[in-house]
Design an enzyme around this catalytic site. Sequence first.
Site, PDB file in Angstrom:
ATOM      1  N   LYS A  31       0.558 -17.898  14.159  1.00 49.73           N
ATOM      2  CA  LYS A  31       0.677 -16.572  13.538  1.00 49.73           C
ATOM      3  C   LYS A  31      -0.260 -15.574  14.221  1.00 49.73           C
ATOM      4  CE  LYS A  31       1.415 -13.147  10.982  1.00 49.73           C
ATOM      5  NZ  LYS A  31       2.614 -12.344  11.008  1.00 49.73           N
ATOM      6  N   CYS A  46      -2.207  -5.393  10.234  1.00 49.33           N
ATOM      7  CA  CYS A  46      -2.410  -6.733  10.797  1.00 49.33           C
ATOM      8  C   CYS A  46      -2.782  -6.834  12.272  1.00 49.33           C
ATOM      9  CB  CYS A  46      -1.175  -7.575  10.518  1.00 49.33           C
ATOM     10  SG  CYS A  46      -1.014  -7.895   8.751  1.00 49.33           S
ATOM     11  N   PHE A  47      -2.222  -5.989  13.143  1.00 53.27           N
ATOM     12  CA  PHE A  47      -2.466  -6.234  14.572  1.00 53.27           C
ATOM     13  C   PHE A  47      -3.959  -6.245  14.903  1.00 53.27           C
ATOM     14  CE2 PHE A  47       1.865  -4.914  16.587  1.00 53.27           C
ATOM     15  CZ  PHE A  47       2.404  -6.094  16.131  1.00 53.27           C
ATOM     16  N   LYS A 104       4.135   3.520  10.924  1.00 53.99           N
ATOM     17  CA  LYS A 104       5.412   3.462  11.637  1.00 53.99           C
ATOM     18  C   LYS A 104       6.458   4.033  10.693  1.00 53.99           C
ATOM     19  CE  LYS A 104       7.549  -0.623  11.746  1.00 53.99           C
ATOM     20  NZ  LYS A 104       7.862  -2.085  11.750  1.00 53.99           N
TER      21      LYS A 104
HETATM   22  P1  NAD Z   1      -1.583  -6.589   0.124  1.00 53.33           P
HETATM   23  O1  NAD Z   1      -2.987  -6.117   0.124  1.00 53.33           O
HETATM   24  O2  NAD Z   1      -0.452  -5.614   0.082  1.00 53.33           O
HETATM   25  O3  NAD Z   1      -1.379  -7.573  -1.143  1.00 53.33           O
HETATM   26  C1  NAD Z   1      -2.269  -8.589  -1.494  1.00 53.33           C
HETATM   27  C2  NAD Z   1      -2.283  -8.697  -3.022  1.00 53.33           C
HETATM   28  O4  NAD Z   1      -2.980  -9.888  -3.404  1.00 53.33           O
HETATM   29  C3  NAD Z   1      -2.997  -7.552  -3.753  1.00 53.33           C
HETATM   30  O5  NAD Z   1      -2.076  -6.884  -4.608  1.00 53.33           O
HETATM   31  C4  NAD Z   1      -4.113  -8.246  -4.553  1.00 53.33           C
HETATM   32  O6  NAD Z   1      -4.352  -7.669  -5.822  1.00 53.33           O
HETATM   33  C5  NAD Z   1      -3.563  -9.652  -4.683  1.00 53.33           C
HETATM   34  N1  NAD Z   1      -4.531 -10.709  -4.978  1.00 53.33           N
HETATM   35  C6  NAD Z   1      -5.768 -10.912  -4.467  1.00 53.33           C
HETATM   36  N2  NAD Z   1      -6.321 -12.042  -4.990  1.00 53.33           N
HETATM   37  C7  NAD Z   1      -5.407 -12.561  -5.849  1.00 53.33           C
HETATM   38  C8  NAD Z   1      -5.379 -13.720  -6.692  1.00 53.33           C
HETATM   39  N3  NAD Z   1      -6.394 -14.591  -6.729  1.00 53.33           N
HETATM   40  N4  NAD Z   1      -4.275 -13.938  -7.445  1.00 53.33           N
HETATM   41  C9  NAD Z   1      -3.233 -13.077  -7.417  1.00 53.33           C
HETATM   42  N5  NAD Z   1      -3.199 -11.971  -6.624  1.00 53.33           N
HETATM   43  C10 NAD Z   1      -4.278 -11.719  -5.847  1.00 53.33           C
HETATM   44  O7  NAD Z   1      -1.442  -7.550   1.384  1.00 53.33           O
HETATM   45  P2  NAD Z   1      -0.113  -7.860   2.247  1.00 53.33           P
HETATM   46  O8  NAD Z   1       0.164  -6.763   3.199  1.00 53.33           O
HETATM   47  O9  NAD Z   1       0.958  -8.334   1.330  1.00 53.33           O
HETATM   48  O10 NAD Z   1      -0.653  -9.096   3.122  1.00 53.33           O
HETATM   49  C11 NAD Z   1      -0.919 -10.354   2.539  1.00 53.33           C
HETATM   50  C12 NAD Z   1      -1.150 -11.343   3.661  1.00 53.33           C
HETATM   51  O11 NAD Z   1       0.030 -11.454   4.467  1.00 53.33           O
HETATM   52  C13 NAD Z   1      -2.281 -10.972   4.621  1.00 53.33           C
HETATM   53  O12 NAD Z   1      -2.937 -12.148   5.012  1.00 53.33           O
HETATM   54  C14 NAD Z   1      -1.555 -10.371   5.808  1.00 53.33           C
HETATM   55  O13 NAD Z   1      -2.269 -10.544   7.005  1.00 53.33           O
HETATM   56  C15 NAD Z   1      -0.281 -11.185   5.845  1.00 53.33           C
HETATM   57  N6  NAD Z   1       0.886 -10.510   6.436  1.00 53.33           N
HETATM   58  C16 NAD Z   1       1.145  -9.197   6.158  1.00 53.33           C
HETATM   59  C17 NAD Z   1       2.290  -8.582   6.676  1.00 53.33           C
HETATM   60  C18 NAD Z   1       2.622  -7.144   6.385  1.00 53.33           C
HETATM   61  O14 NAD Z   1       3.590  -6.648   6.943  1.00 53.33           O
HETATM   62  N7  NAD Z   1       1.898  -6.458   5.526  1.00 53.33           N
HETATM   63  C19 NAD Z   1       3.175  -9.333   7.459  1.00 53.33           C
HETATM   64  C20 NAD Z   1       2.885 -10.678   7.711  1.00 53.33           C
HETATM   65  C21 NAD Z   1       1.743 -11.260   7.191  1.00 53.33           C
HETATM   66  C1  UGA Z   2       3.735  -6.734  12.812  1.00 53.75           C
HETATM   67  C2  UGA Z   2       4.614  -7.784  13.474  1.00 53.75           C
HETATM   68  O1  UGA Z   2       5.684  -7.134  14.176  1.00 53.75           O
HETATM   69  C3  UGA Z   2       5.191  -8.751  12.442  1.00 53.75           C
HETATM   70  O2  UGA Z   2       5.918  -9.783  13.091  1.00 53.75           O
HETATM   71  C4  UGA Z   2       4.034  -9.369  11.639  1.00 53.75           C
HETATM   72  O3  UGA Z   2       4.542 -10.217  10.630  1.00 53.75           O
HETATM   73  C5  UGA Z   2       3.225  -8.261  11.006  1.00 53.75           C
HETATM   74  O4  UGA Z   2       2.723  -7.374  12.053  1.00 53.75           O
HETATM   75  C6  UGA Z   2       2.016  -8.762  10.289  1.00 53.75           C
HETATM   76  O5  UGA Z   2       1.544  -9.849  10.543  1.00 53.75           O
HETATM   77  O6  UGA Z   2       1.554  -7.965   9.475  1.00 53.75           O
HETATM   78  P1  UGA Z   2       4.171  -4.481  11.468  1.00 53.75           P
HETATM   79  O7  UGA Z   2       2.720  -4.239  11.726  1.00 53.75           O
HETATM   80  O8  UGA Z   2       4.682  -4.336  10.084  1.00 53.75           O
HETATM   81  O9  UGA Z   2       4.566  -5.961  11.950  1.00 53.75           O
HETATM   82  O10 UGA Z   2       5.044  -3.493  12.379  1.00 53.75           O
HETATM   83  P2  UGA Z   2       5.389  -3.455  13.946  1.00 53.75           P
HETATM   84  O11 UGA Z   2       6.794  -3.089  14.088  1.00 53.75           O
HETATM   85  O12 UGA Z   2       4.945  -4.678  14.645  1.00 53.75           O
HETATM   86  O13 UGA Z   2       4.519  -2.217  14.432  1.00 53.75           O
HETATM   87  C7  UGA Z   2       3.099  -2.277  14.492  1.00 53.75           C
HETATM   88  C8  UGA Z   2       2.568  -1.032  15.183  1.00 53.75           C
HETATM   89  O14 UGA Z   2       2.895  -1.038  16.567  1.00 53.75           O
HETATM   90  C9  UGA Z   2       3.146   0.278  14.620  1.00 53.75           C
HETATM   91  O15 UGA Z   2       2.132   1.246  14.553  1.00 53.75           O
HETATM   92  C10 UGA Z   2       4.194   0.653  15.646  1.00 53.75           C
HETATM   93  O16 UGA Z   2       4.449   2.026  15.684  1.00 53.75           O
HETATM   94  C11 UGA Z   2       3.535   0.165  16.928  1.00 53.75           C
HETATM   95  N1  UGA Z   2       4.494  -0.126  18.012  1.00 53.75           N
HETATM   96  C12 UGA Z   2       5.432  -1.095  17.856  1.00 53.75           C
HETATM   97  C13 UGA Z   2       4.408   0.582  19.187  1.00 53.75           C
HETATM   98  O17 UGA Z   2       3.541   1.473  19.354  1.00 53.75           O
HETATM   99  N2  UGA Z   2       5.295   0.292  20.194  1.00 53.75           N
HETATM  100  C14 UGA Z   2       6.242  -0.674  20.082  1.00 53.75           C
HETATM  101  O18 UGA Z   2       7.013  -0.889  21.052  1.00 53.75           O
HETATM  102  C15 UGA Z   2       6.316  -1.384  18.873  1.00 53.75           C
END
Ligand code: NAD
Ligand code: UGA
Length: 461
Positions: free
Chosen positions: A219, A275-276, A338
């Site tokens: 990941k 995340c990035f 984005k």
């Molecule tokens: P988020 O901050 O939107 O949500 C996390 C939630 O967890 C919050 O609402 C918080 O109140 C809750 N929480 C904390 N402790 C808790 C507990 N003990 N019991 C129940 N709820 C609890 O975070 P997110 O964007 O959903 O990301 C979650 C994870 O997934 C992170 O590790 C992130 O790196 C990963 N991830 C995020 C994305 C994305 O696009 N946002 C994509 C892939 C992976």
């Molecule tokens: C990214 C990954 O694409 C997901 O696979 C991953 O699950 C997620 O992070 C995560 O772990 O949170 P996300 O951050 O939601 O997803 O969106 P992206 O589409 O990856 O864009 C990330 C950033 O890069 C944005 O600011 C976007 O504008 C920028 N970007 C993306 C560029 O500047 N150029 C590109 O060609 C693509």
Amino acid sequence: MKINSICCLGAGYVGGPTMAMIAAKCPDIQVTVADMNEGRIAAWNSDTLPVYEPGLDDVVASAIGKNLHFTTDIRGAIAKADLIFVSVGTPTKSYGIGAGRAADLRYIESAARLIAEISEGHKIIVEKSTIPVKTASAIKTILAANSTEHATFEVLSNPEFLAEGTAIEDLETPDRILIGGEITPTGNAAVEALASVYANWVPREKIITTNLWSSELSKLVANAFLAQRISSINSISALCEATGADVDEVARAIGHDSRIGPKFLKSSVGFGGSCFQKDVLNLVYLCDSFGLPHVAEYWRQVIHLNDWQRSRFVEKIVRTLFNTVNGKRIAILGFAFKKDTNDTRESPAIYVCRDLLGEQAKIALYDPQVSPEQIKQDLLEAGVPQHIIDTNLEIHTDPYSTVEGAHALATLTEWDEFKSLDLERIYNLMLKPAFVFDGRAVLPMDKLKAIGFDPFTIGKG
Ligand code: NAD
Ligand code: UGA
């Protein structure tokens, strides 16, 4: 082992949409998403979901009240679940050892302690959050040390790869589902139980199984490779500007090589999102911790380049506007990190606005989805003083009032609606010379020039 009841701790951008998809695709499984954030849970149970994501409303509506439930009763949800996803936040640590790089695992740890305290019988615990490699080992230790003799656990890693803005598409037809587990009979059984849940809609050949550590590490590596591609093309954008090359043409030319491929080569004002940066920093920290400073330094450059890309965009604006933006009105279109999301975490717009406000510019801003409260909070957290936010920031609900009387216009998010703006009208509303700084290459350069604008697009010489 057949899964009848799933619970997810964390109703955020991952927990909410992912569980809604599982519920929609698996009508025989009861899915409960639990979070202590009362406002968030209330929003999931309302007509205005807390996450803006195309297609999400329909998926939630198809299952809510049937087999999809959102609750603040975390204990009750844990007690009745066969399988528990842990989808809590893992932000970059802001204090103590590893500050600014390591992942803050306090939410993971408290979730594990609560699961241990409440559980009876056998449960599968699934790491959905993005975590450092070897976290499963810490979770197992916490579970073993704090549970009753009636409880047994299997810990799996099942990272989420959805991207915001396309989450529903990504969840419905994922490139792959990754499940890591212990290579033991009970570990294999748990992996198979989770794989069977996904197999309700994901073809089996797309479900990859590995050992725990490979899954956890994959990941971080996937995000690091994606971020690296953006930093690579952004580094070339600066060279294109210096030489007269066009970064989109270069991206198209290299992207036709099937070994390189066309995706993630869009130059921008920098990558944002929750995340990035966090995950690359986490990788850097892990490499340093494992005594691999050369590897750490290699990945650190991905972040440095991204920081530089944002700051050089601000410098370009200030230099072009005759070396001062003091008291000048700069119109900003887009604040989300984005398009198609209301998420602003680590959005490059935060840093561009902060630095322009630091140069004493006046900012007029429009974003179709981000709330004014969120914008103000982000700028405050980024260090902009409250009195500057109160006096030098205007938030609009219409792009045309935003540009009225502006010395310059900057696009910071690639919202589709910006592509069909009435550019003549915008030109007439702005002060002259009408400078445009297109940080996302969404506006037509030739048309802008023909109308009379003085345009700059990132990566175009
Ligand atoms: P988020 O901050 O939107 O949500 C996390 C939630 O967890 C919050 O609402 C918080 O109140 C809750 N929480 C904390 N402790 C808790 C507990 N003990 N019991 C129940 N709820 C609890 O975070 P997110 O964007 O959903 O990301 C979650 C994870 O997934 C992170 O590790 C992130 O790196 C990963 N991830 C995020 C994305 C994305 O696009 N946002 C994509 C892939 C992976
Ligand atoms: C990214 C990954 O694409 C997901 O696979 C991953 O699950 C997620 O992070 C995560 O772990 O949170 P996300 O951050 O939601 O997803 O969106 P992206 O589409 O990856 O864009 C990330 C950033 O890069 C944005 O600011 C976007 O504008 C920028 N970007 C993306 C560029 O500047 N150029 C590109 O060609 C693509």
